[in-house]
Enzyme design. Structure first.
Site, PDB file in Angstrom:
ATOM      1  N   GLY A 120       0.788  -1.228   0.000  1.00 40.50           N
ATOM      2  CA  GLY A 120       0.000   0.000   0.000  1.00 40.50           C
ATOM      3  C   GLY A 120       0.818   1.275   0.000  1.00 40.50           C
ATOM      4  O   GLY A 120       0.260   2.360   0.094  1.00 40.50           O
ATOM      5  N   GLY A 122       3.117   1.981  -2.503  1.00 40.49           N
ATOM      6  CA  GLY A 122       3.542   2.320  -3.861  1.00 40.49           C
ATOM      7  C   GLY A 122       4.912   1.781  -4.230  1.00 40.49           C
ATOM      8  O   GLY A 122       5.553   2.276  -5.146  1.00 40.49           O
ATOM      9  N   SER A 124       5.232  -1.370  -5.144  1.00 38.00           N
ATOM     10  CA  SER A 124       4.904  -2.501  -6.017  1.00 38.00           C
ATOM     11  C   SER A 124       5.012  -3.857  -5.344  1.00 38.00           C
ATOM     12  O   SER A 124       5.582  -4.794  -5.917  1.00 38.00           O
ATOM     13  CB  SER A 124       5.773  -2.482  -7.273  1.00 38.00           C
ATOM     14  OG  SER A 124       5.432  -1.394  -8.032  1.00 38.00           O
ATOM     15  N   ASP A 170       6.021  -1.964 -13.309  1.00 41.45           N
ATOM     16  CA  ASP A 170       6.283  -2.569 -11.999  1.00 41.45           C
ATOM     17  C   ASP A 170       6.716  -4.026 -12.142  1.00 41.45           C
ATOM     18  O   ASP A 170       7.666  -4.479 -11.508  1.00 41.45           O
ATOM     19  CB  ASP A 170       5.030  -2.481 -11.122  1.00 41.45           C
ATOM     20  CG  ASP A 170       4.534  -1.046 -10.972  1.00 41.45           C
ATOM     21  OD1 ASP A 170       5.298  -0.117 -11.299  1.00 41.45           O
ATOM     22  OD2 ASP A 170       3.383  -0.861 -10.541  1.00 41.45           O
ATOM     23  N   TYR A 217      -6.447   6.570 -11.034  1.00 41.01           N
ATOM     24  CA  TYR A 217      -5.521   5.963 -12.001  1.00 41.01           C
ATOM     25  C   TYR A 217      -6.286   5.583 -13.272  1.00 41.01           C
ATOM     26  O   TYR A 217      -5.870   5.909 -14.392  1.00 41.01           O
ATOM     27  CB  TYR A 217      -4.862   4.733 -11.369  1.00 41.01           C
ATOM     28  CG  TYR A 217      -3.783   4.103 -12.219  1.00 41.01           C
ATOM     29  CD1 TYR A 217      -2.465   4.529 -12.122  1.00 41.01           C
ATOM     30  CD2 TYR A 217      -4.074   3.094 -13.133  1.00 41.01           C
ATOM     31  CE1 TYR A 217      -1.468   3.954 -12.907  1.00 41.01           C
ATOM     32  CE2 TYR A 217      -3.099   2.515 -13.920  1.00 41.01           C
ATOM     33  CZ  TYR A 217      -1.788   2.948 -13.798  1.00 41.01           C
ATOM     34  OH  TYR A 217      -0.813   2.379 -14.585  1.00 41.01           O
TER      35      TYR A 217
HETATM   36  C1  GLA Z   1       1.528   2.282 -11.047  1.00 37.44           C
HETATM   37  C2  GLA Z   1       1.291   1.328 -12.220  1.00 37.44           C
HETATM   38  C3  GLA Z   1       2.430   1.413 -13.232  1.00 37.44           C
HETATM   39  C4  GLA Z   1       2.678   2.877 -13.654  1.00 37.44           C
HETATM   40  C5  GLA Z   1       2.807   3.768 -12.423  1.00 37.44           C
HETATM   41  C6  GLA Z   1       2.905   5.229 -12.777  1.00 37.44           C
HETATM   42  O1  GLA Z   1       2.649   1.888 -10.316  1.00 37.44           O
HETATM   43  O2  GLA Z   1       1.193  -0.013 -11.759  1.00 37.44           O
HETATM   44  O3  GLA Z   1       2.137   0.618 -14.353  1.00 37.44           O
HETATM   45  O4  GLA Z   1       1.686   3.326 -14.516  1.00 37.44           O
HETATM   46  O5  GLA Z   1       1.712   3.602 -11.537  1.00 37.44           O
HETATM   47  O6  GLA Z   1       4.063   5.501 -13.505  1.00 37.44           O
END
Ligand code: GLA
Length: 378
Positions: A120, A122, A124, A170, A217
């Site tokens: 959570g 960011g 990944s 990611d 998003y």
């Molecule tokens: C998230 C998405 C990625 C990318 C980023 C922004 O992490 O999973 O694919 O789009 O946002 O750059």
């Protein structure tokens, strides 16, 4: 070590030893944000935070048992009836669904998962789980696909099964990371080229709940798709929004919001190219391009937050710091800070108290550097 943890955890959950332990990395993006789903280019690194997966075949069974050590205990995924459940196991079920959908006869497995990637924030954690699990299954079954193909399969799992319309950045970082290197990614088609990068990077997690993130998003993905359609009316051969020029954008006469989204995408890709050229020439990370990227994300892409803006402003006032920007999707989550190693360490020590005073809760900070992607641990 997370690989030792997962092995212990496997033994406790399932009796006996796993056949294989693998791991995949979390990531921070140095520059190139919200460009992957627009066919652009980005420059992330895999980091030392990892998700490890321990696996063993269950001969004769057509269901996978899985345990993350959380409160849920051992959960079972029936291969014949994989369905989205809106929990963390969806990332694993999504990868199983992809493999089975490709005609691969995936036997039942026992799987233990352990991770030190905070979820959570960011970094990944979901991509690392998908890639670690996919890599474990492919290795166990002797299927030799390359890391780019593995990452794209995991991206499909997230898009089609989990239902998030993400780009491939990611999963590519989790799979393809190279120690001491940033990953210059192109997305149309997906390629990854390692660029030497041995600097430290300070990651600041603003620790803000990201409730808006998912829907915002998706909204950006749609706005960019609409901008591309409008650009293609005046320039039909432009294949992706990232490939458009500022002149074509001007000719397309887009509504204001779409124009600003597209302007970010086009300018951000140019910043990625300049950064790669700077690093390839042996120079330090160009901090001013990080700041320009942040401003563009804040003003044109509107995916920053007051907390992220605070971190960037605060960092830029410290001595020895060359640049800072939000990283990942935005709307909360993490910022990255560039500069001399000593300056990053002292900012990591001093920032939390200042942030708490200004914002009202504590952030988390890590100093990271470029690490390996998916790998066999034992
Ligand atoms: C998230 C998405 C990625 C990318 C980023 C922004 O992490 O999973 O694919 O789009 O946002 O750059």
């Amino acid at each position: 070590m997370i690989a030792d943890d997962v092995r212990r955890h496997f033994t406790k959950s399932f009796d006996g030893e796993p056949t294989l332990v693998v791991s995949a990395a979390g990531r921070v993006n140095l520059i190139g944000e919200h460009v992957d789903y627009n066919g652009g280019e980005a420059l992330p690194i895999a980091i030392q935070r990892r998700t490890a997966v321990a696996v063993r075949l269950r001969p004769g069974a057509a269901a996978t048992r899985i345990n993350s050590g959380g409160t849920g205990g051992v959960l079972t995924l029936d291969h014949a009836r994989l369905a989205r459940k809106r929990k963390w196991t969806d990332y694993v079920a999504g990868v199983l669904d992809q493999l089975i959908g490709r005609g691969i006869d995936v036997p039942g497995l026992d799987v233990a998962v352990a991770s030190d990637i905070p979820s959570g924030s960011g970094l990944s954690s979901s991509a690392a789980l998908e890639v670690a699990f996919g890599f474990a299954v492919e290795t166990l079954l002797g299927l030799h696909t390359d890391p780019v193909a593995l990452a794209l399969m995991c991206q499909n799992a997230e898009r089609q099964f989990v239902g998030v319309p993400c780009g491939a950045m990611d999963q590519l970082a989790a799979a393809c990371g190279v120690e001491g290197h940033a990953l210059h990614m192109q997305f149309a088609p997906a390629t990854v080229c390692a660029v030497p990068f041995t600097e430290h990077v300070l990651v600041v997690d603003t620790a803000v709940p990201r409730t808006l993130r998912g829907s915002a998003y998706e909204e950006r993905v749609k706005e960019c798709a609409a901008a591309l359609v409008a650009v293609q009316r005046v320039a039909p051969t432009v294949p992706t929004l990232a490939a458009a020029t500022m002149e074509q954008l001007a000719q397309a006469e887009l509504p204001d919001v779409q124009r600003r989204r597209a302007r970010h995408v086009i300018a951000e890709c140019e910043r990625v190219r300049q950064t790669v050229a700077t690093l390839a020439a042996g120079h330090q990370f160009p901090g001013h391009l990080a700041v320009a990227s942040h401003e563009s994300l804040r003003d044109d892409y509107e995916c920053s937050s007051p907390e992220l803006d605070w971190v960037v402003q605060h960092a830029m006032r410290a001595s020895g710091i060359s640049g800072a920007r939000l990283t990942g999707a935005g709307w909360g989550g993490c910022a990255v800070v560039f500069g001399e190693a000593g300056a990053l360490e002292s900012l990591a020590a001093s920032l939390p108290a200042d942030y708490s005073q200004a914002i009202g809760h504590r952030p988390r900070t890590w100093v990271v550097s470029a690490d390996a992607g998916a790998r066999i641990e034992s």
